[in-house]
Write a protein that holds these residues in place. Structure first.
Motif, PDB file in Angstrom:
ATOM      1  N   ALA A   1      30.390  44.931  36.112  1.00 18.01           N
ATOM      2  CA  ALA A   1      30.906  46.299  36.085  1.00 18.01           C
ATOM      3  C   ALA A   1      31.983  46.497  37.150  1.00 18.01           C
ATOM      4  CB  ALA A   1      29.766  47.292  36.292  1.00 18.01           C
ATOM      5  N   LYS A   2      31.747  45.975  38.327  1.00 20.42           N
ATOM      6  CA  LYS A   2      32.710  46.106  39.416  1.00 20.42           C
ATOM      7  C   LYS A   2      34.014  45.383  39.077  1.00 20.42           C
ATOM      8  CE  LYS A   2      32.819  45.362  44.416  1.00 20.42           C
ATOM      9  NZ  LYS A   2      32.023  44.851  45.545  1.00 20.42           N
ATOM     10  N   LEU A   3      33.905  44.186  38.514  1.00 21.98           N
ATOM     11  CA  LEU A   3      35.099  43.431  38.145  1.00 21.98           C
ATOM     12  C   LEU A   3      35.843  44.100  36.989  1.00 21.98           C
ATOM     13  CD1 LEU A   3      33.680  39.823  38.501  1.00 21.98           C
ATOM     14  CD2 LEU A   3      35.233  41.013  40.057  1.00 21.98           C
ATOM     15  N   MET A   4      35.117  44.684  36.044  1.00 21.22           N
ATOM     16  CA  MET A   4      35.765  45.401  34.949  1.00 21.22           C
ATOM     17  C   MET A   4      36.490  46.635  35.470  1.00 21.22           C
ATOM     18  SD  MET A   4      36.656  45.721  31.825  1.00 21.22           S
ATOM     19  CE  MET A   4      35.706  44.572  30.885  1.00 21.22           C
ATOM     20  N   CYS A   5      35.878  47.324  36.414  1.00 22.07           N
ATOM     21  CA  CYS A   5      36.515  48.492  37.017  1.00 22.07           C
ATOM     22  C   CYS A   5      37.814  48.088  37.706  1.00 22.07           C
ATOM     23  CB  CYS A   5      35.550  49.151  38.004  1.00 22.07           C
ATOM     24  SG  CYS A   5      36.171  50.669  38.721  1.00 22.07           S
ATOM     25  N   CYS A   6      37.781  47.003  38.448  1.00 18.51           N
ATOM     26  CA  CYS A   6      38.979  46.503  39.124  1.00 18.51           C
ATOM     27  C   CYS A   6      40.044  46.111  38.111  1.00 18.51           C
ATOM     28  CB  CYS A   6      38.636  45.314  40.011  1.00 18.51           C
ATOM     29  SG  CYS A   6      37.579  45.731  41.401  1.00 18.51           S
ATOM     30  N   PHE A   7      39.626  45.467  37.033  1.00 18.05           N
ATOM     31  CA  PHE A   7      40.564  45.063  35.987  1.00 18.05           C
ATOM     32  C   PHE A   7      41.239  46.277  35.371  1.00 18.05           C
ATOM     33  CE2 PHE A   7      41.186  44.414  31.388  1.00 18.05           C
ATOM     34  CZ  PHE A   7      42.200  43.475  31.427  1.00 18.05           C
ATOM     35  N   LEU A   8      40.468  47.310  35.057  1.00  9.55           N
ATOM     36  CA  LEU A   8      41.040  48.505  34.435  1.00  9.55           C
ATOM     37  C   LEU A   8      41.957  49.267  35.391  1.00  9.55           C
ATOM     38  CD1 LEU A   8      37.990  49.800  32.369  1.00  9.55           C
ATOM     39  CD2 LEU A   8      40.071  48.709  31.506  1.00  9.55           C
ATOM     40  N   LEU A   9      41.607  49.290  36.661  1.00 12.03           N
ATOM     41  CA  LEU A   9      42.485  49.937  37.638  1.00 12.03           C
ATOM     42  C   LEU A   9      43.826  49.213  37.711  1.00 12.03           C
ATOM     43  CD1 LEU A   9      40.017  50.763  40.536  1.00 12.03           C
ATOM     44  CD2 LEU A   9      41.154  52.381  39.019  1.00 12.03           C
ATOM     45  N   HIS A  10      43.782  47.907  37.642  1.00 10.36           N
ATOM     46  CA  HIS A  10      45.021  47.120  37.669  1.00 10.36           C
ATOM     47  C   HIS A  10      45.788  47.274  36.357  1.00 10.36           C
ATOM     48  CE1 HIS A  10      47.770  43.908  38.671  1.00 10.36           C
ATOM     49  NE2 HIS A  10      47.479  43.325  37.526  1.00 10.36           N
ATOM     50  N   HIS A  11      45.090  47.214  35.248  1.00  7.14           N
ATOM     51  CA  HIS A  11      45.729  47.233  33.933  1.00  7.14           C
ATOM     52  C   HIS A  11      46.252  48.624  33.560  1.00  7.14           C
ATOM     53  CE1 HIS A  11      46.593  46.097  29.840  1.00  7.14           C
ATOM     54  NE2 HIS A  11      45.787  47.036  29.377  1.00  7.14           N
ATOM     55  N   LEU A  12      45.438  49.639  33.744  1.00 12.33           N
ATOM     56  CA  LEU A  12      45.818  50.980  33.296  1.00 12.33           C
ATOM     57  C   LEU A  12      46.653  51.748  34.312  1.00 12.33           C
ATOM     58  CD1 LEU A  12      42.466  52.132  31.674  1.00 12.33           C
ATOM     59  CD2 LEU A  12      44.556  51.427  30.497  1.00 12.33           C
ATOM     60  N   LEU A  13      46.331  51.604  35.582  1.00 12.08           N
ATOM     61  CA  LEU A  13      46.997  52.412  36.612  1.00 12.08           C
ATOM     62  C   LEU A  13      47.994  51.627  37.448  1.00 12.08           C
ATOM     63  CD1 LEU A  13      43.935  54.509  37.825  1.00 12.08           C
ATOM     64  CD2 LEU A  13      45.532  54.988  35.963  1.00 12.08           C
ATOM     65  N   ASN A  14      48.096  50.330  37.183  1.00 16.77           N
ATOM     66  CA  ASN A  14      49.043  49.455  37.890  1.00 16.77           C
ATOM     67  C   ASN A  14      48.843  49.416  39.398  1.00 16.77           C
ATOM     68  OD1 ASN A  14      50.399  48.684  35.509  1.00 16.77           O
ATOM     69  ND2 ASN A  14      51.548  50.598  35.540  1.00 16.77           N
ATOM     70  N   TYR A  15      47.601  49.522  39.843  1.00 21.17           N
ATOM     71  CA  TYR A  15      47.319  49.348  41.267  1.00 21.17           C
ATOM     72  C   TYR A  15      47.441  47.867  41.608  1.00 21.17           C
ATOM     73  CZ  TYR A  15      45.702  54.085  42.130  1.00 21.17           C
ATOM     74  OH  TYR A  15      45.635  55.436  42.291  1.00 21.17           O
ATOM     75  N   SER A  16      47.877  47.578  42.808  1.00 19.11           N
ATOM     76  CA  SER A  16      48.022  46.178  43.212  1.00 19.11           C
ATOM     77  C   SER A  16      46.646  45.559  43.440  1.00 19.11           C
ATOM     78  CB  SER A  16      48.856  46.082  44.492  1.00 19.11           C
ATOM     79  OG  SER A  16      48.134  46.615  45.575  1.00 19.11           O
ATOM     80  N   VAL A  17      46.592  44.244  43.293  1.00 18.93           N
ATOM     81  CA  VAL A  17      45.342  43.521  43.482  1.00 18.93           C
ATOM     82  C   VAL A  17      44.858  43.688  44.923  1.00 18.93           C
ATOM     83  CG1 VAL A  17      44.278  41.234  43.484  1.00 18.93           C
ATOM     84  CG2 VAL A  17      45.822  41.878  41.642  1.00 18.93           C
ATOM     85  N   GLY A  18      45.790  43.671  45.864  1.00 17.41           N
ATOM     86  CA  GLY A  18      45.425  43.826  47.274  1.00 17.41           C
ATOM     87  C   GLY A  18      44.777  45.161  47.580  1.00 17.41           C
ATOM     88  N   SER A  19      45.313  46.237  47.013  1.00 18.01           N
ATOM     89  CA  SER A  19      44.741  47.560  47.288  1.00 18.01           C
ATOM     90  C   SER A  19      43.376  47.723  46.625  1.00 18.01           C
ATOM     91  CB  SER A  19      45.696  48.669  46.838  1.00 18.01           C
ATOM     92  OG  SER A  19      45.895  48.624  45.443  1.00 18.01           O
ATOM     93  N   ILE A  20      43.223  47.166  45.433  1.00 16.00           N
ATOM     94  CA  ILE A  20      41.921  47.222  44.755  1.00 16.00           C
ATOM     95  C   ILE A  20      40.901  46.393  45.519  1.00 16.00           C
ATOM     96  CG2 ILE A  20      40.685  46.691  42.628  1.00 16.00           C
ATOM     97  CD1 ILE A  20      43.357  47.106  41.150  1.00 16.00           C
ATOM     98  N   ALA A  21      41.325  45.226  45.968  1.00 18.48           N
ATOM     99  CA  ALA A  21      40.429  44.345  46.730  1.00 18.48           C
ATOM    100  C   ALA A  21      39.963  45.017  48.009  1.00 18.48           C
ATOM    101  CB  ALA A  21      41.134  43.027  47.050  1.00 18.48           C
ATOM    102  N   LYS A  22      40.844  45.740  48.642  1.00 17.92           N
ATOM    103  CA  LYS A  22      40.471  46.427  49.885  1.00 17.92           C
ATOM    104  C   LYS A  22      39.474  47.548  49.605  1.00 17.92           C
ATOM    105  CE  LYS A  22      42.271  48.425  54.022  1.00 17.92           C
ATOM    106  NZ  LYS A  22      42.895  47.784  55.125  1.00 17.92           N
ATOM    107  N   LYS A  23      39.723  48.317  48.548  1.00 21.37           N
ATOM    108  CA  LYS A  23      38.827  49.433  48.227  1.00 21.37           C
ATOM    109  C   LYS A  23      37.422  48.951  47.888  1.00 21.37           C
ATOM    110  CE  LYS A  23      38.091  53.376  45.150  1.00 21.37           C
ATOM    111  NZ  LYS A  23      36.802  53.562  45.677  1.00 21.37           N
ATOM    112  N   TYR A  24      37.329  47.877  47.093  1.00 15.16           N
ATOM    113  CA  TYR A  24      36.028  47.403  46.639  1.00 15.16           C
ATOM    114  C   TYR A  24      35.490  46.234  47.461  1.00 15.16           C
ATOM    115  CZ  TYR A  24      36.660  50.515  42.747  1.00 15.16           C
ATOM    116  OH  TYR A  24      36.837  51.639  41.991  1.00 15.16           O
ATOM    117  N   ARG A  25      36.162  45.905  48.556  1.00 15.59           N
ATOM    118  CA  ARG A  25      35.744  44.854  49.493  1.00 15.59           C
ATOM    119  C   ARG A  25      35.503  43.519  48.787  1.00 15.59           C
ATOM    120  NH1 ARG A  25      31.402  48.687  51.334  1.00 15.59           N
ATOM    121  NH2 ARG A  25      32.615  50.430  52.053  1.00 15.59           N
ATOM    122  N   ILE A  26      36.541  43.070  48.089  1.00 17.44           N
ATOM    123  CA  ILE A  26      36.521  41.787  47.397  1.00 17.44           C
ATOM    124  C   ILE A  26      37.647  40.936  47.963  1.00 17.44           C
ATOM    125  CG2 ILE A  26      36.751  40.644  45.161  1.00 17.44           C
ATOM    126  CD1 ILE A  26      35.885  43.196  43.816  1.00 17.44           C
TER     127      ILE A  26
END
Length: 126
Positions: A55-80
């Motif tokens: 679920a966490k990885l799918m959420c990160c994927f959708l944030l990147h795919h739909l909202l174009n957030y960078s991988v770095g910013s998503i990784a920081k938010k979800y501590r990955i």
């Protein structure tokens, strides 16, 4: 820095976001709720730093795919770890191309988000 709210662009100060540590983009909350509902879990489970669930990885994927957030910013938010997340996002894209059931699942989440996004202004006007 700018924020898109209700189909308009609003200037905000990055310092305020850093000080309050609040989620400013409400679309993140919508995606988190959709994913949590789809995977029968709580939204709070998505923030657990020691467990990288599907679920966490799918959420990160959708944030990147739909909202174009960078991988770095998503990784920081979800501590990955960013490189791990980048690889997982690439795997999700590959899996969408290879597995029609997975693609249908991603498309269902994407369409649910886009449907809520288009209905949101109408609900506020009524």
């Amino acid at each position: 820095m700018y924020l898109i709210t209700e189909h308009s662009i609003v200037p905000i100060k990055a310092k305020e976001i850093a000080l309050t540590q609040q989620v400013v983009d409400k679309r993140i909350n919508q995606i988190e709720q959709l994913v949590a509902d789809a995977y029968n879990t709580n939204v709070s489970e998505l923030d657990v730093y020691y467990r990288d669930s599907d679920a966490k990885l799918m959420c990160c994927f959708l944030l990147h795919h739909l909202l174009n957030y960078s991988v770095g910013s998503i990784a920081k938010k979800y501590r990955i770890f960013p490189l791990f997340l980048k690889n997982k996002i690439q795997e999700h894209y590959k899996r969408c191309l290879q597995d029609s059931v997975f693609m249908d699942h991603v498309s269902g989440l994407k369409n649910a988000f886009l449907d809520k996004e288009t209905l949101q202004p109408d609900l506020q006007n009524n």
